[in-house]
Design a protein around this motif. Sequence first.
Motif, PDB file in Angstrom:
ATOM      1  N   ALA B 256       0.824  -1.212   0.000  1.00  0.00           N
ATOM      2  CA  ALA B 256       0.000   0.000   0.000  1.00  0.00           C
ATOM      3  C   ALA B 256       0.854   1.256   0.000  1.00  0.00           C
ATOM      4  O   ALA B 256       0.396   2.328  -0.389  1.00  0.00           O
ATOM      5  CB  ALA B 256      -0.945  -0.010   1.201  1.00  0.00           C
ATOM      6  N   ALA B 257       2.119   1.145   0.429  1.00  0.00           N
ATOM      7  CA  ALA B 257       3.011   2.314   0.418  1.00  0.00           C
ATOM      8  C   ALA B 257       3.545   2.594  -0.981  1.00  0.00           C
ATOM      9  O   ALA B 257       4.334   3.521  -1.173  1.00  0.00           O
ATOM     10  CB  ALA B 257       4.169   2.094   1.390  1.00  0.00           C
ATOM     11  N   GLY B 258       3.127   1.790  -1.956  1.00  0.00           N
ATOM     12  CA  GLY B 258       3.531   2.071  -3.335  1.00  0.00           C
ATOM     13  C   GLY B 258       4.858   1.453  -3.718  1.00  0.00           C
ATOM     14  O   GLY B 258       5.476   1.851  -4.692  1.00  0.00           O
ATOM     15  N   ILE B 259       5.300   0.463  -2.919  1.00  0.00           N
ATOM     16  CA  ILE B 259       6.574  -0.184  -3.227  1.00  0.00           C
ATOM     17  C   ILE B 259       6.282  -1.568  -3.815  1.00  0.00           C
ATOM     18  O   ILE B 259       5.410  -2.276  -3.318  1.00  0.00           O
ATOM     19  CB  ILE B 259       7.422  -0.328  -1.939  1.00  0.00           C
ATOM     20  N   ILE B 260       6.972  -1.928  -4.882  1.00  0.00           N
ATOM     21  CA  ILE B 260       6.832  -3.294  -5.416  1.00  0.00           C
ATOM     22  C   ILE B 260       8.166  -4.007  -5.227  1.00  0.00           C
ATOM     23  O   ILE B 260       9.090  -3.849  -6.015  1.00  0.00           O
ATOM     24  CB  ILE B 260       6.418  -3.296  -6.894  1.00  0.00           C
ATOM     25  N   PRO B 261       8.277  -4.806  -4.159  1.00  0.00           N
ATOM     26  CA  PRO B 261       9.542  -5.513  -3.925  1.00  0.00           C
ATOM     27  C   PRO B 261       9.771  -6.580  -5.001  1.00  0.00           C
ATOM     28  O   PRO B 261       8.820  -7.100  -5.575  1.00  0.00           O
ATOM     29  CB  PRO B 261       9.330  -6.188  -2.558  1.00  0.00           C
ATOM     30  N   GLY B 262      11.056  -6.901  -5.224  1.00  0.00           N
ATOM     31  CA  GLY B 262      11.380  -8.014  -6.117  1.00  0.00           C
ATOM     32  C   GLY B 262      10.854  -9.323  -5.549  1.00  0.00           C
ATOM     33  O   GLY B 262      10.399 -10.206  -6.264  1.00  0.00           O
ATOM     34  N   GLY B 263      10.915  -9.468  -4.225  1.00  0.00           N
ATOM     35  CA  GLY B 263      10.351 -10.624  -3.542  1.00  0.00           C
ATOM     36  C   GLY B 263       9.928 -10.215  -2.145  1.00  0.00           C
ATOM     37  O   GLY B 263      10.518  -9.299  -1.548  1.00  0.00           O
ATOM     38  N   LEU B 264       8.870 -10.832  -1.625  1.00  0.00           N
ATOM     39  CA  LEU B 264       8.390 -10.505  -0.279  1.00  0.00           C
ATOM     40  C   LEU B 264       7.863 -11.796   0.338  1.00  0.00           C
ATOM     41  O   LEU B 264       6.770 -12.244   0.017  1.00  0.00           O
ATOM     42  CB  LEU B 264       7.302  -9.425  -0.353  1.00  0.00           C
ATOM     43  N   GLU B 265       8.696 -12.406   1.171  1.00  0.00           N
ATOM     44  CA  GLU B 265       8.435 -13.757   1.658  1.00  0.00           C
ATOM     45  C   GLU B 265       8.248 -13.758   3.167  1.00  0.00           C
ATOM     46  O   GLU B 265       8.831 -12.932   3.877  1.00  0.00           O
ATOM     47  CB  GLU B 265       9.634 -14.649   1.313  1.00  0.00           C
ATOM     48  N   MET B 266       7.458 -14.703   3.639  1.00  0.00           N
ATOM     49  CA  MET B 266       7.188 -14.800   5.068  1.00  0.00           C
ATOM     50  C   MET B 266       7.452 -16.222   5.564  1.00  0.00           C
ATOM     51  O   MET B 266       7.197 -17.192   4.860  1.00  0.00           O
ATOM     52  CB  MET B 266       5.725 -14.429   5.325  1.00  0.00           C
ATOM     53  N   MET B 267       7.985 -16.317   6.794  1.00  0.00           N
ATOM     54  CA  MET B 267       8.164 -17.621   7.444  1.00  0.00           C
ATOM     55  C   MET B 267       7.699 -17.492   8.883  1.00  0.00           C
ATOM     56  O   MET B 267       7.958 -16.472   9.527  1.00  0.00           O
ATOM     57  CB  MET B 267       9.646 -18.034   7.426  1.00  0.00           C
ATOM     58  N   ASP B 268       7.035 -18.535   9.409  1.00  0.00           N
ATOM     59  CA  ASP B 268       6.643 -18.475  10.816  1.00  0.00           C
ATOM     60  C   ASP B 268       7.690 -19.198  11.669  1.00  0.00           C
ATOM     61  O   ASP B 268       8.675 -19.741  11.152  1.00  0.00           O
ATOM     62  CB  ASP B 268       5.227 -19.007  11.024  1.00  0.00           C
ATOM     63  N   ASN B 269       7.467 -19.195  12.998  1.00  0.00           N
ATOM     64  CA  ASN B 269       8.490 -19.662  13.918  1.00  0.00           C
ATOM     65  C   ASN B 269       8.963 -21.089  13.623  1.00  0.00           C
ATOM     66  O   ASN B 269      10.171 -21.380  13.633  1.00  0.00           O
ATOM     67  CB  ASN B 269       7.985 -19.555  15.368  1.00  0.00           C
ATOM     68  N   LEU B 270       8.013 -21.974  13.329  1.00  0.00           N
ATOM     69  CA  LEU B 270       8.374 -23.361  13.068  1.00  0.00           C
ATOM     70  C   LEU B 270       9.306 -23.451  11.853  1.00  0.00           C
ATOM     71  O   LEU B 270      10.325 -24.162  11.868  1.00  0.00           O
ATOM     72  CB  LEU B 270       7.086 -24.165  12.830  1.00  0.00           C
ATOM     73  N   ALA B 271       8.972 -22.697  10.811  1.00  0.00           N
ATOM     74  CA  ALA B 271       9.786 -22.691   9.586  1.00  0.00           C
ATOM     75  C   ALA B 271      11.140 -22.023   9.835  1.00  0.00           C
ATOM     76  O   ALA B 271      12.173 -22.487   9.343  1.00  0.00           O
ATOM     77  CB  ALA B 271       9.033 -21.981   8.464  1.00  0.00           C
ATOM     78  N   ILE B 272      11.113 -20.932  10.604  1.00  0.00           N
ATOM     79  CA  ILE B 272      12.369 -20.218  10.914  1.00  0.00           C
ATOM     80  C   ILE B 272      13.349 -21.160  11.604  1.00  0.00           C
ATOM     81  O   ILE B 272      14.517 -21.272  11.207  1.00  0.00           O
ATOM     82  CB  ILE B 272      12.102 -19.009  11.849  1.00  0.00           C
ATOM     83  N   ARG B 273      12.852 -21.839  12.651  1.00  0.00           N
ATOM     84  CA  ARG B 273      13.754 -22.706  13.430  1.00  0.00           C
ATOM     85  C   ARG B 273      14.263 -23.872  12.590  1.00  0.00           C
ATOM     86  O   ARG B 273      15.447 -24.231  12.633  1.00  0.00           O
ATOM     87  CB  ARG B 273      13.063 -23.184  14.703  1.00  0.00           C
ATOM     88  N   ALA B 274      13.375 -24.446  11.783  1.00  0.00           N
ATOM     89  CA  ALA B 274      13.781 -25.562  10.922  1.00  0.00           C
ATOM     90  C   ALA B 274      14.867 -25.106   9.946  1.00  0.00           C
ATOM     91  O   ALA B 274      15.890 -25.783   9.758  1.00  0.00           O
ATOM     92  CB  ALA B 274      12.577 -26.102  10.166  1.00  0.00           C
TER      93      ALA B 274
END
Lengths: 499, 499
Positions: B256-274
């Motif tokens: 919404a701030a008008g930025i188009i990132p090349g990539g924008l990825e998310m990981m939750d705690n279980l994925a982070i630790r793994a």
Amino acid sequence: MNILYDERVDGVLPDVDRAALLQALSARLPDLEVLHQREELKPYECDGLSAYRTTPMLVVLPRHIDEVQGVLKLCHEFHVPVVARGAGTGLSGGALPLEKGVLLVMARFNNILHIDPAARTARVQPGVRNLAISQAAAPFGLYYAPDPSSQIACSIGGNVAENAGGVHCLKYGLTVHNLLKVDILTVDGEHLSLGSEALDSPGFDLLALFTGSEGMLGVITEVTVKLLPKPQTAKVLLAAFDSVEKAGRAVGDIIAAGIIPGGLEMMDNLAIRAAEDFIHAGYPVDAEAILLCELDGVEADVHDDCDRVRQVLEQAGATEVRQARDEAERVRFWAGRKNAFPAVGRLSPDYYCMDGTIPRRELPGVLQAIAALSAEYDLRVANVFHAGDGNMHPLILFDANQPGELDRAEALGGKILELCVKVGGSITGEHGVGREKINQMCAQFNSDELTLFHAVKAAFDPGGLLNPGKNIPTLHRCAEFGAMHVHLGQMPFPDLERF
Amino acid sequence: MNILYDERVDGVLPDVDRAALLQALSARLPDLEVLHQREELKPYECDGLSAYRTTPMLVVLPRHIDEVQGVLKLCHEFHVPVVARGAGTGLSGGALPLEKGVLLVMARFNNILHIDPAARTARVQPGVRNLAISQAAAPFGLYYAPDPSSQIACSIGGNVAENAGGVHCLKYGLTVHNLLKVDILTVDGEHLSLGSEALDSPGFDLLALFTGSEGMLGVITEVTVKLLPKPQTAKVLLAAFDSVEKAGRAVGDIIAAGIIPGGLEMMDNLAIRAAEDFIHAGYPVDAEAILLCELDGVEADVHDDCDRVRQVLEQAGATEVRQARDEAERVRFWAGRKNAFPAVGRLSPDYYCMDGTIPRRELPGVLQAIAALSAEYDLRVANVFHAGDGNMHPLILFDANQPGELDRAEALGGKILELCVKVGGSITGEHGVGREKINQMCAQFNSDELTLFHAVKAAFDPGGLLNPGKNIPTLHRCAEFGAMHVHLGQMPFPDLERF
């Protein structure tokens, strides 16, 4: 003017009991506005391609989607063809009415339903004007990118039907690249949603198939478009050249240098002088060609790109490169380009606007060939077009009152489009096929390809009631036009030969 | 594991005289390599969705397009279904063979035919690996943008068939947005070109229709893709959050701030630790969620954007925002993300990877709902996904050897996909429908929509010989699955119920 037109469509349509249809419409849809008097029908006899005119049998102006549904169901029952129409600004006769058909005017569906700044989407009715979407999105710093020159007047439903382009589609894509979802009514009045608000949809990509289908697959009732953040800044460079070939080559050089301009437009001497006389944009009237190159984005980025483009232009042999000093000059540079068609219209009693697209690398050669054809046919041709896309708009100047000129203009236009196909391009970039270029489709596609188009059409509209006679020629028409390769001696889908 | 699978397809296929087909193949195509011994066929029994396995009747490995044509014509004659396969890396079983069908392996068509740096296009054979295109284009400073995680192995033909995505498709689009032209053979061996080298093609957009059609409309013989200039620079920000909802909301804020990132990825705690245990990427293991946001372009632009994204992330409640200090750290941040699936695989004997897509604004709510479902079904769910696109990949962890866990995993997966559809999303973002999600299509689409899909399929392949049983469910299957709204009590296209 009666270019490439024949009367077959109305000729072969079955007769309709007009009185019975009128009665059924008023009985079932008492609030629906129906025009049926000759003087009421007259204003609807053509769209933006005014050389082609037909008085529709009836015009309906629904205000509610269930009225549209009612009209479709009734026409389906009566086997009456339906031609949908938006603002009527199309340039290929896609909304040309039928003498034995109903013209379904969607102009009253002109509400913007929702702007979602977080998702960067706008949900609108089909009759909303292209520019009105950007105006509604402006308070959020957003805009709708595709910008046909007619954007003040043309409606989004028509944009979807024709897959409209514009000056900025080199960078931001055609209508199809800026859509998320289209709601339609099928020929028998069923409601379908094509696409979704999510990035991708499973199943076949019916949204893309529908976009640019010129009213042959369904009637649009709602459109969800993507919005983009307005670029921080935009600068325009104007480069002059002493030959159109050099300018054409410079276009490829800019793209090959890894720069994607917001817009990259070309005008030749005839167009330059016409625009300058009309708009006083400050164009160099002695140049054989100019390029207008807009660079947009964040300040620093645009600054860098301007330097690089200037270098490329100078290396390509530009005799002069000027950057618009301020916003006022930038707007003036564009005003010259955007008014080039009417400007050229002042030079000649009639002109015929082509819309071929070619691979960029072919620009210099094709421009040379057009100049040779212009001399051969003894008709002036002004070139003003979306050079970055390879989307050419040669304007053939002629006087329909001079014996033979119309025929020569038609023949020259045909030659230019065939040339586009020959170099790997296509017969339309953004104006669509409509009625105008139906015969050229026979040069573009072979009978296997046309058969597949008809089979896809039949999947949506087995009775062929939606906008018959436009966009996809029958194999019979192509055989007559002489350009078709009949496959193994067979004429597939003989039942589709009705129109 | 046998999730959502039934044996109906092979069960209802007519028996084939395998010996006669073999004989005809060797008589007419003497140079064609044909595998028919059980041990030869074994390696081809599945694609990347290895939970689903079927031994194909025959495998053919053509080297020339006329051999492909010969195989198609012969199978058409013998009424034998054909399943095309590229590298076999697909995750939804799109290339799962049929016991009574021929598996057509296109892997040997692995030549890059032409790179045109001026037009910025690459013309390649379908078996060319995704990454090989970028490698061939690298000397010209160009690359092919769509980058599925399997890009080292997956082939462009499969990318087109599945409309593949990847980390960078938020900014650069899916496969369909990066194609110009696809050459295909139809079910009866006719050669067709869809699209063109020009910007737009007249007629219906069959190129887009074909892209993502999962081998049901034709066999790809050549692909022309767009190439992009490599961005001057790329930076990555890593933001930590103390809740997944906050991270989900930050995604919408960035866009919404008008930025188009090349990539924008998310990981939750279980994925982070793994991932951290596996790759040592330097992730904050106490965070409930992290976002990885890549910004690419020219130096100054990227610098500005990094500042703006950092601000947005801090305002959204990030507990820490770190920028990769150098290229080595940037690569390490991405290595953690790109290896998250195998990393999670180390936590549990089995996992089930979902691929739903939702509107970005729904991210916080859907993440919350998934957490609640995870508790309800007593199964851990790791979330690691293309957040910017709203393309979620919840990984459901289970142990198939524990009684009931498989059933619970299936049920939980189904609930998550239904949730995606309910909030306006779709059941697949980039992995396709294939065999895996064929039942979920009944939740996504109503019978009118499915009927239209079947009619489009019939336009290309009236006998239903190309990849039957994938992508588009029969109305009969949907009625059994219980999710379908039968329209007016009718079952349209009863003859399509064969599969």
